[in-house]
Scaffold this motif. Sequence first.
Motif, PDB file in Angstrom:
ATOM      1  N   ASP A 184       0.843  -1.198   0.000  1.00 48.90           N
ATOM      2  CA  ASP A 184       0.000   0.000   0.000  1.00 48.90           C
ATOM      3  C   ASP A 184       0.879   1.250   0.000  1.00 48.90           C
ATOM      4  O   ASP A 184       1.838   1.355   0.756  1.00 48.90           O
ATOM      5  N   ARG A 185       0.538   2.198  -0.841  1.00 48.19           N
ATOM      6  CA  ARG A 185       1.366   3.399  -0.998  1.00 48.19           C
ATOM      7  C   ARG A 185       1.537   4.167   0.307  1.00 48.19           C
ATOM      8  O   ARG A 185       2.573   4.804   0.525  1.00 48.19           O
ATOM      9  N   ASP A 186       0.526   4.144   1.173  1.00 46.96           N
ATOM     10  CA  ASP A 186       0.644   4.888   2.426  1.00 46.96           C
ATOM     11  C   ASP A 186       1.735   4.295   3.310  1.00 46.96           C
ATOM     12  O   ASP A 186       2.404   5.028   4.045  1.00 46.96           O
ATOM     13  N   VAL A 187       1.915   3.002   3.245  1.00 49.12           N
ATOM     14  CA  VAL A 187       3.004   2.358   3.984  1.00 49.12           C
ATOM     15  C   VAL A 187       4.347   2.835   3.444  1.00 49.12           C
ATOM     16  O   VAL A 187       5.269   3.154   4.208  1.00 49.12           O
ATOM     17  N   ILE A 188       4.449   2.903   2.128  1.00 44.58           N
ATOM     18  CA  ILE A 188       5.691   3.385   1.521  1.00 44.58           C
ATOM     19  C   ILE A 188       5.898   4.861   1.840  1.00 44.58           C
ATOM     20  O   ILE A 188       7.014   5.289   2.194  1.00 44.58           O
ATOM     21  N   TYR A 189       4.844   5.637   1.746  1.00 40.05           N
ATOM     22  CA  TYR A 189       4.947   7.059   2.078  1.00 40.05           C
ATOM     23  C   TYR A 189       5.465   7.258   3.509  1.00 40.05           C
ATOM     24  O   TYR A 189       6.329   8.103   3.766  1.00 40.05           O
ATOM     25  N   LEU A 224      11.516  17.909  -0.867  1.00 41.78           N
ATOM     26  CA  LEU A 224      10.943  16.639  -1.300  1.00 41.78           C
ATOM     27  C   LEU A 224      10.041  16.068  -0.215  1.00 41.78           C
ATOM     28  O   LEU A 224       8.962  15.521  -0.514  1.00 41.78           O
ATOM     29  N   ARG A 225      10.435  16.205   1.035  1.00 41.26           N
ATOM     30  CA  ARG A 225       9.588  15.719   2.138  1.00 41.26           C
ATOM     31  C   ARG A 225       8.259  16.477   2.149  1.00 41.26           C
ATOM     32  O   ARG A 225       7.191  15.882   2.371  1.00 41.26           O
ATOM     33  N   ALA A 226       8.305  17.776   1.897  1.00 43.75           N
ATOM     34  CA  ALA A 226       7.066  18.570   1.822  1.00 43.75           C
ATOM     35  C   ALA A 226       6.201  18.102   0.660  1.00 43.75           C
ATOM     36  O   ALA A 226       4.983  17.943   0.800  1.00 43.75           O
ATOM     37  N   ARG A 227       6.806  17.890  -0.484  1.00 44.71           N
ATOM     38  CA  ARG A 227       6.060  17.459  -1.666  1.00 44.71           C
ATOM     39  C   ARG A 227       5.398  16.104  -1.435  1.00 44.71           C
ATOM     40  O   ARG A 227       4.231  15.893  -1.788  1.00 44.71           O
ATOM     41  N   ILE A 228       6.129  15.183  -0.846  1.00 42.35           N
ATOM     42  CA  ILE A 228       5.574  13.851  -0.585  1.00 42.35           C
ATOM     43  C   ILE A 228       4.495  13.928   0.483  1.00 42.35           C
ATOM     44  O   ILE A 228       3.475  13.220   0.410  1.00 42.35           O
ATOM     45  N   ALA A 229       4.682  14.784   1.482  1.00 42.36           N
ATOM     46  CA  ALA A 229       3.668  14.949   2.517  1.00 42.36           C
ATOM     47  C   ALA A 229       2.361  15.473   1.923  1.00 42.36           C
ATOM     48  O   ALA A 229       1.265  15.035   2.304  1.00 42.36           O
ATOM     49  N   LEU A 230       2.444  16.404   0.979  1.00 40.95           N
ATOM     50  CA  LEU A 230       1.236  16.906   0.332  1.00 40.95           C
ATOM     51  C   LEU A 230       0.572  15.817  -0.504  1.00 40.95           C
ATOM     52  O   LEU A 230      -0.662  15.740  -0.566  1.00 40.95           O
ATOM     53  N   ALA A 231       1.374  14.977  -1.134  1.00 43.54           N
ATOM     54  CA  ALA A 231       0.799  13.847  -1.870  1.00 43.54           C
ATOM     55  C   ALA A 231       0.103  12.879  -0.920  1.00 43.54           C
ATOM     56  O   ALA A 231      -0.982  12.369  -1.211  1.00 43.54           O
ATOM     57  N   ARG A 232       0.709  12.629   0.230  1.00 43.80           N
ATOM     58  CA  ARG A 232       0.119  11.724   1.239  1.00 43.80           C
ATOM     59  C   ARG A 232      -1.172  12.314   1.814  1.00 43.80           C
ATOM     60  O   ARG A 232      -2.130  11.588   2.108  1.00 43.80           O
ATOM     61  N   ALA A 233      -1.229  13.628   1.940  1.00 43.16           N
ATOM     62  CA  ALA A 233      -2.433  14.286   2.459  1.00 43.16           C
ATOM     63  C   ALA A 233      -3.540  14.350   1.424  1.00 43.16           C
ATOM     64  O   ALA A 233      -4.718  14.491   1.780  1.00 43.16           O
ATOM     65  N   TYR A 254      -0.069  17.976   6.150  1.00 44.30           N
ATOM     66  CA  TYR A 254       0.008  19.404   5.840  1.00 44.30           C
ATOM     67  C   TYR A 254       0.984  20.095   6.788  1.00 44.30           C
ATOM     68  O   TYR A 254       1.716  20.995   6.391  1.00 44.30           O
ATOM     69  N   GLN A 255       0.978  19.656   8.041  1.00 48.06           N
ATOM     70  CA  GLN A 255       1.895  20.255   9.010  1.00 48.06           C
ATOM     71  C   GLN A 255       3.342  19.956   8.658  1.00 48.06           C
ATOM     72  O   GLN A 255       4.220  20.825   8.782  1.00 48.06           O
ATOM     73  N   ILE A 256       3.621  18.734   8.213  1.00 48.84           N
ATOM     74  CA  ILE A 256       4.979  18.394   7.783  1.00 48.84           C
ATOM     75  C   ILE A 256       5.396  19.286   6.622  1.00 48.84           C
ATOM     76  O   ILE A 256       6.499  19.848   6.611  1.00 48.84           O
ATOM     77  N   ALA A 257       4.519  19.417   5.632  1.00 52.27           N
ATOM     78  CA  ALA A 257       4.841  20.255   4.475  1.00 52.27           C
ATOM     79  C   ALA A 257       5.077  21.701   4.897  1.00 52.27           C
ATOM     80  O   ALA A 257       6.022  22.357   4.432  1.00 52.27           O
TER      81      ALA A 257
END
Length: 604
Positions: A184-189, A224-233, A254-257
């Motif tokens: 599952d992508r969320d696990v990878i994220y 990149l961490r911000a970008r991935i966090a927005l994708a996860r959100a 969103y807070q991480i980003a």
Amino acid sequence: MKKTIIILSCILSLTTINSCSDYLDPENFSSVSEAQQFESTSDTFTALVGVYSQLAGDDGYGQRLALIYPHSSDDFRTSGDYNCNDRRGISTFGACPTNTELNKPFLKLYSGIERANLCIKNIPLSPVYQTGSDADKKLMDRYLGEALTLRAQFYYELIRNWGDVPFQDKPSADYDNLYLPKTDRDVIYEKIIADLAQASALVPWRSEGSTTNARISKGFVKGLRARIALARAGYSLRRSPQQMAQGSNPQTYYQIAYDECKDIMNHAGEHSLNPSYEAVFRALHSNTQDATNEIIFCVGAFGGNARTDSKIGYYNGLKHDDNSNWKGGGGINALPIYFYEFTKYDLRRDMNVGIFKVNNANQAEIVNAISFTDSKYRKSWTNITGPSQNLAVDWPLLRFSDVLLMFAEADNEIHGVPSTEAINAVKLVRNRAYAGNLGQVGTIPTDKVGFFNYIVQERLLELGSEGIRKYDLIRWNLLDAKITETRQKLTAFASGTGQYANVPLNLYYKKSVYDPTKSAQQNVNDIDIFFTGGDKSQVFYMPSQDATPTGYTKIAWRAAVLPTYISDPVKGFAQYFQPNKKELLPIYSDIIQSNYNLTQDYGY
């Protein structure tokens, strides 16, 4: 033996880690044990270069991942007619599982993961940590952070194109079974977001590490961490049930980003907006830093070959006819309506949309409205002439303006309304675009919905042709709506109704000498386009006359958009898009057949 997902990723990749030998002279690792590769900082760096190399080339960000996969949405499309088994199939959301364009990029990303996994496993085991100096240990930590970041980038690219994918976080040799199912992508994220937090503590800021923009610095790790966090959100196409759904606990991400972007913004000495939008992209054509390091990280291109170089500016970019000094460009077309998303005062318009080509006499001549190109990349901005396809133009993966807009988006989601800081971040981007005409910037909304919609539009204008828009629309769950809206706009454009009522049916122009040293705006201004109203900047916004003036050439403008451009099965815009299916690509059929635990999914 059939290739499995993991075996295809270079098996142990050690035998091919010298792919960057153009500027390094690494040992042939086919005769070296895995552990020996990491016995010194120099050998470890050579291994790390092997990881970086998997970003580049035709199957990486030198062409397919940057120029073919991201199209199309509401800005650009690949030129040519639909075929489910080539790049046009991908551009029209009609790719078949047998499409060979799906194969090598998928494999290359896993090859990069395999190489990164070797570094991530073996760097902490290296004798350098036992006997090396403090400086050597710090250097090895930096290499570890870079490897973690590269692995995160490879997985992010896999997820945004294919959704759930097999997950490996150790080298292939350490697995008993290489036939891995999807994770599952969320696990990878979660894993790569945590990895990037670790990497952020290991990788120095640009100035601290004497880092060029072709090497990862702390700014890129955080961005990149911000970008991935927005994708996860955000939203993504799920397998069960097969529909678009938002990720859980979005506020956490969103807070991480927000935090990561804020930290980059607080280090203005590391990265800031370049006063010149054009200068940012000019620098990519000469492998140099832009003046303010706005480009936080780009994929370096070199070597003149399909493995390590790029076709950026040859495949895409401003069209140069075959017998001009510069042959190339034109493989990606801007939608006619994209030109009209910009006002005449917006300096980004003539950079994002090329309304002319360079003909065989090295003259600029207007093209019809369905032949517009992306204009940020130009072979004529390099020092390469003739038929060469590999131009050594770097590909930007992250710019500071993107960080500002991600910050503003996250701020709005966290607080329910945009803060003053968020509004000012957007204003920085907007003001640069309107330099010299700040009175035309307009008002930025202060309510949540209005501000979000403003961000959606501003990212369209700021980040055009940078391989971002389609993925933005997916994570916002707006792709279906924007494709529908784009078809409606194209129909109105063709008929000259609504917001396009004053767009000319045809234009009349005289050719001009093309001078690549002049600005993109000046290149357009130099072309003599017939206009009787006085202010020539209005020529694109006023109806045209019927007869061709003496000495001028007629070119179809609005008249170029025919019904076939909008809805024809072969030529139509995004003709094969289906919501809750085509947000993701199919996995190449041979890869599915090579792994009995791997499923196709999403209705393919």
